[in-house]
Motif scaffolding. Structure first.
Motif, PDB file in Angstrom:
ATOM      1  N   SER B  15       0.827  -1.214   0.000  1.00 47.34           N
ATOM      2  CA  SER B  15       0.000   0.000   0.000  1.00 47.34           C
ATOM      3  C   SER B  15       0.856   1.256   0.000  1.00 47.34           C
ATOM      4  CB  SER B  15      -0.898  -0.008   1.252  1.00 47.34           C
ATOM      5  OG  SER B  15      -1.240   1.307   1.621  1.00 47.34           O
ATOM      6  N   ARG B  16       0.605   2.086  -0.994  1.00 49.01           N
ATOM      7  CA  ARG B  16       1.341   3.344  -1.073  1.00 49.01           C
ATOM      8  C   ARG B  16       1.010   4.250   0.111  1.00 49.01           C
ATOM      9  NH1 ARG B  16       1.876   7.186  -6.471  1.00 49.01           N
ATOM     10  NH2 ARG B  16       3.083   8.709  -5.333  1.00 49.01           N
ATOM     11  N   ALA B  17      -0.248   4.237   0.537  1.00 48.29           N
ATOM     12  CA  ALA B  17      -0.663   5.080   1.661  1.00 48.29           C
ATOM     13  C   ALA B  17       0.075   4.674   2.929  1.00 48.29           C
ATOM     14  CB  ALA B  17      -2.172   4.968   1.865  1.00 48.29           C
ATOM     15  N   LEU B  18       0.179   3.331   3.128  1.00 48.44           N
ATOM     16  CA  LEU B  18       0.881   2.869   4.330  1.00 48.44           C
ATOM     17  C   LEU B  18       2.366   3.213   4.265  1.00 48.44           C
ATOM     18  CD1 LEU B  18      -0.666  -0.567   5.350  1.00 48.44           C
ATOM     19  CD2 LEU B  18      -1.052   1.704   6.313  1.00 48.44           C
ATOM     20  N   ARG B  19       2.945   3.122   3.056  1.00 49.52           N
ATOM     21  CA  ARG B  19       4.358   3.493   2.910  1.00 49.52           C
ATOM     22  C   ARG B  19       4.559   4.960   3.277  1.00 49.52           C
ATOM     23  NH1 ARG B  19       4.376   0.436  -1.744  1.00 49.52           N
ATOM     24  NH2 ARG B  19       4.393   2.201  -3.157  1.00 49.52           N
ATOM     25  N   PHE B  20       3.572   5.785   2.905  1.00 53.56           N
ATOM     26  CA  PHE B  20       3.648   7.207   3.246  1.00 53.56           C
ATOM     27  C   PHE B  20       3.638   7.387   4.771  1.00 53.56           C
ATOM     28  CE2 PHE B  20       1.877  11.445   3.919  1.00 53.56           C
ATOM     29  CZ  PHE B  20       2.641  12.205   3.053  1.00 53.56           C
ATOM     30  N   VAL B  21       2.713   6.664   5.425  1.00 54.12           N
ATOM     31  CA  VAL B  21       2.644   6.715   6.898  1.00 54.12           C
ATOM     32  C   VAL B  21       3.958   6.216   7.489  1.00 54.12           C
ATOM     33  CG1 VAL B  21       1.506   5.714   8.925  1.00 54.12           C
ATOM     34  CG2 VAL B  21       0.136   6.469   6.960  1.00 54.12           C
ATOM     35  N   ASP B  22       4.460   5.124   6.944  1.00 56.54           N
ATOM     36  CA  ASP B  22       5.705   4.529   7.445  1.00 56.54           C
ATOM     37  C   ASP B  22       6.865   5.523   7.353  1.00 56.54           C
ATOM     38  OD1 ASP B  22       7.230   1.961   8.167  1.00 56.54           O
ATOM     39  OD2 ASP B  22       8.297   2.658   6.384  1.00 56.54           O
ATOM     40  N   GLY B  23       7.006   6.189   6.200  1.00 50.68           N
ATOM     41  CA  GLY B  23       8.098   7.151   6.017  1.00 50.68           C
ATOM     42  C   GLY B  23       8.023   8.291   7.017  1.00 50.68           C
ATOM     43  N   ASN B  24       6.784   8.735   7.282  1.00 49.73           N
ATOM     44  CA  ASN B  24       6.627   9.827   8.239  1.00 49.73           C
ATOM     45  C   ASN B  24       6.953   9.384   9.666  1.00 49.73           C
ATOM     46  OD1 ASN B  24       5.916  12.048   6.588  1.00 49.73           O
ATOM     47  ND2 ASN B  24       3.889  11.149   6.264  1.00 49.73           N
ATOM     48  N   LEU B  25       6.516   8.154  10.016  1.00 46.76           N
ATOM     49  CA  LEU B  25       6.828   7.650  11.362  1.00 46.76           C
ATOM     50  C   LEU B  25       8.338   7.490  11.543  1.00 46.76           C
ATOM     51  CD1 LEU B  25       4.010   5.012  11.996  1.00 46.76           C
ATOM     52  CD2 LEU B  25       4.279   7.258  13.065  1.00 46.76           C
ATOM     53  N   ARG B  26       8.988   6.955  10.514  1.00 47.72           N
ATOM     54  CA  ARG B  26      10.447   6.829  10.590  1.00 47.72           C
ATOM     55  C   ARG B  26      11.101   8.202  10.712  1.00 47.72           C
ATOM     56  NH1 ARG B  26      12.369   1.566   8.940  1.00 47.72           N
ATOM     57  NH2 ARG B  26      10.585   0.321   8.300  1.00 47.72           N
ATOM     58  N   GLY B  27      10.549   9.193  10.027  1.00 45.50           N
ATOM     59  CA  GLY B  27      11.069  10.556  10.133  1.00 45.50           C
ATOM     60  C   GLY B  27      11.029  11.064  11.567  1.00 45.50           C
ATOM     61  N   ILE B  28       9.910  10.768  12.253  1.00 45.71           N
ATOM     62  CA  ILE B  28       9.816  11.197  13.657  1.00 45.71           C
ATOM     63  C   ILE B  28      10.873  10.466  14.484  1.00 45.71           C
ATOM     64  CG2 ILE B  28       8.278  11.370  15.649  1.00 45.71           C
ATOM     65  CD1 ILE B  28       5.914  11.443  13.729  1.00 45.71           C
ATOM     66  N   GLY B  29      11.090   9.178  14.191  1.00 47.93           N
ATOM     67  CA  GLY B  29      12.106   8.418  14.908  1.00 47.93           C
ATOM     68  C   GLY B  29      13.515   8.927  14.657  1.00 47.93           C
ATOM     69  N   GLN B  30      13.748   9.458  13.457  1.00 48.31           N
ATOM     70  CA  GLN B  30      15.091   9.916  13.086  1.00 48.31           C
ATOM     71  C   GLN B  30      15.542  11.141  13.882  1.00 48.31           C
ATOM     72  OE1 GLN B  30      17.310   8.525  11.350  1.00 48.31           O
ATOM     73  NE2 GLN B  30      16.436   7.319   9.663  1.00 48.31           N
ATOM     74  N   VAL B  31      14.603  11.828  14.535  1.00 49.41           N
ATOM     75  CA  VAL B  31      15.010  12.954  15.388  1.00 49.41           C
ATOM     76  C   VAL B  31      16.018  12.460  16.426  1.00 49.41           C
ATOM     77  CG1 VAL B  31      14.217  14.605  17.131  1.00 49.41           C
ATOM     78  CG2 VAL B  31      12.882  14.253  15.045  1.00 49.41           C
ATOM     79  N   MET B  32      15.836  11.208  16.856  1.00 50.29           N
ATOM     80  CA  MET B  32      16.819  10.601  17.760  1.00 50.29           C
ATOM     81  C   MET B  32      17.536   9.448  17.063  1.00 50.29           C
ATOM     82  SD  MET B  32      14.995  10.604  21.490  1.00 50.29           S
ATOM     83  CE  MET B  32      15.212  11.975  22.637  1.00 50.29           C
TER      84      MET B  32
END
Lengths: 333, 333, 333
Positions: B15-32
């Motif tokens: 799912s492209r939509a889920l990949r979009f959600v996944d990328g954003n969640l990983r982005g939040i994780g990348q702060v640390m």
């Protein structure tokens, strides 16, 4: 126009003196990225008219003196012939000369300052070109800004040089009084043309027209982006509620004008994506201008074109990011 | 946990939509520095809880809006697919959104600012990555800091945007009144957990626990270094006699926490030498935080994570310096 | 002299302890670019005498402690043996020790600061060397300046450390009262020798003579450029009407002295062109010193040798520009 230029280049090929004039005119044109002596001539006319109209003809003299000294210095330093001929050692010096003479009181030490600043600007230009080379950047007007900042700041320790037009040091504080004035057309137009003429530290409609003409003879796109950048900058500054006198004086627009020309026509090939991207960068330059105005207020010096340099360097993407045919980047950023 | 992640990744592949959600969640994780959607989910919970508990739910909304806009912008710019999927274009934007909404008053222009800041943060991220590449550095949170500083500073020239929580400009002056208070355990603990939650500009124990949990699900070492960094920072600040409210508010500890994670777990492989070296860098980050607090006080803006970036960049040695098996360096530094 | 050095090197080859002493002495000499233990000994004598004469012997102790700690740290970090032996990890640390002890009040935390600053200066030195490598630059005293600025600025947030000799924060303002005093010879001479001794933060004629002697035993050219740079700096500052106490105190001359040695003898081979170029850079360093004095006045910290670093980095041209045999540059700048 092309025939005229071809004739001029033929004349230059036979005369060292004319080549010297040609290099200096191209240097003036390079302030707005134009390698064309006719553009330089239009810009010089804008500078002279702007200085004369403001009652400060010595400012134009300082600018011309500075670029002549800089070209001689570059020669003495065995600088690269092709770059020298294209005016790339001179465009910072004329801005140094104009800035120093605009912000400081006239006097013998002012002329020492103009000459010293012109010589230094060549060394700083070569240094900056070396520094930014790994990133494929242009030096932009960084040598002008850093040299002028040092010269202007130094006067606060020197009794021999005083600022006629330097700002006073002020504490950073919120800008309060704001009545959402309707966007008056006359003010808007004044803000637009002064945003263009302030690239050369002038507040003059005639100078702005001469600058646009100078751009147009070499690149219609450059003239269009300059005008579009000025309009967008004035609209943005108004939207955020910036001080009216700053907007109409062109003081929030001259850096965005340079950003628009640089990103829109020099570093990228125009396309719809490039126009949109340039628009974002131009709007962000207004933010950066307002930010640097605040940041520099304790130091009592003007921001000059620092916002343009900062944004243009940061926003100069590898061009593949804006390539319409690319679907995914081959290598990581 | 691993099974859960594997299942999630399988869902994302379809799912492209889920990949979009996944990328954003990983982005939040990348702060640390954590490339893990579950970590991002924990962090998002911390942000939401911290915002809700402080009565400013719109701050969390601004953060989420910013990262979504940034991911769309990166897509539009044909950014590198692998980096995009790992959230490397997004972690700066969520911090920009949180910072802008934390320090400025709500209003329509705030949302213009959040969107503009998010778009700009992507360009600045690509620019920063290009700049620091010759040294093998990571961009860290530099794009967040420079973008937010410009946005916040600019408000001092804009009547349309006002600071609800921006500091006032203050002259640099010695901090005098100090009674060597005994190190109260409750204050100490509060200082430690707020040092962790302030990485996301929150002052909340629950948020701190959620952040530690989010770290732990991906890397126990990262959680340990975060906690250890916070403890060391609070102790150091107390030793030097820093202001109590700054210490207990976590305002001298959030940058050291990031330094500890970065140097201890990301850029080096843990060893006794690395731990000792990281401890020195963490202590020095407290110095840098206090220094930048002073340096920025005339500008009326917060230091954000600039002390972390400065120290981490300067302290990121070529790894051979900390290699236990090396007895002498093969090449000069 | 050469026989003496040869004998000393023979002794060092047999003793690890003597090699340690040798490396530290060379580190002291490297402050003025001299890789010679005898030079370091002269410089150490200058530091000790200057500290003793000013009634602050602990300042010399702090300097020596800092360089010893830095050398041990560099060893622990497996630093490059050749660079370590040449003192290139130590010259910044002794300046950190001297600066911290000069500007702050004595006390137990001062010594924590000296040790922490010395350790950090090694990491920052390695970091700076890495950063400036692409441009072929030397790290100069940048690690000293950035480390000391952070340590000194941080004290404004720490009650445990107070400044005995730190300037107060002052608004940038024009320097007005100026009577064009005739250039008094005694003041001129004092300005010249204090410009030399202030390289080590000392105001002492004896120290200046010891420093010149230390330079002369390794390089007569270095001693000549140091003296010439000091004379030129004092004359320039007087011409521009700088404050008399700054001139006679050597506070506008120590950075130019370093610029003169660096550009005149280290990075270029002396020639008439190089002398002229170095003179321009030296004069411009006086401008930069006055400028940074103004720029740093809101931050209540001294400029240290930042003007020297800024000008030397910007003015370090590729040497072909000053090659008398070149008529045109083979490659673009």
């Amino acid at each position: 126009m092309k025939a005229l230029l071809a004739k001029w280049e033929k004349l230059c090929a036979r005369s060292r003196a004319l080549r010297f004039v040609d290099g200096n005119l191209r240097g003036i044109g390079q302030v707005m990225f134009q390698d064309n002596p006719l553009t330089g001539l239009f810009f010089l006319a804008a500078i002279c008219w702007g200085s004369y109209a403001a009652g400060v003809p010595h400012v134009a003299v300082a600018g011309v003196l500075a670029i002549v000294v800089a070209t001689l210095t570059a020669n003495w330093l065995h600088a690269d012939d092709a770059k020298l001929a294209a005016g790339l050692y001179g465009y910072n010096s004329i801005l140094v000369g104009l800035a120093v003479a605009t912000f400081l009181d006239p006097g013998p030490l002012l002329w020492v300052y103009v000459v010293l600043g012109a010589v230094a600007s060549v060394a700083v230009t070569i240094g900056t070109v070396t520094v930014v080379k790994p990133w494929g950047w242009s030096a932009l007007t960084y040598p002008f800004v850093i040299t002028s900042w040092l010269l202007l700041l130094a006067t606060y320790g020197f009794a021999g040089l005083t600022g006629t037009a330097l700002p006073s040091a002020e504490a950073v504080a919120p800008y309060e009084p704001y009545e959402a004035s309707p966007l008056d057309l006359a003010d808007f137009v004044q803000g637009v043309y002064q945003s263009i003429s302030q690239v050369f530290l002038k507040a003059s409609g005639v100078a702005a027209l001469l600058l646009l003409a100078g751009l147009a003879v070499n690149s219609l796109a450059a003239a269009a982006f300059a005008l579009g950048g000025a309009i967008l900058a004035v609209a943005t500054a108004h939207l955020f509620g910036a001080e009216s006198t700053l907007i109409t004086g062109g003081l929030l627009g001259f850096s965005p004008v340079l950003t628009a020309i640089a990103l829109g026509t020099v570093f990228y090939q125009p396309s719809l994506r490039v126009v949109a991207y340039t628009a974002v960068a131009t709007i962000f330059t207004v933010i950066a201008q307002s930010a640097l105005n605040a940041a520099l207020s304790p130091f009592a010096i003007p921001a000059l074109t620092a916002p343009f340099i900062l944004v243009t360097w940061l926003f100069t993407l590898p061009s593949r990011y804006l390539d319409d045919t690319a679907t995914a980047s081959p290598d990581a950023p």
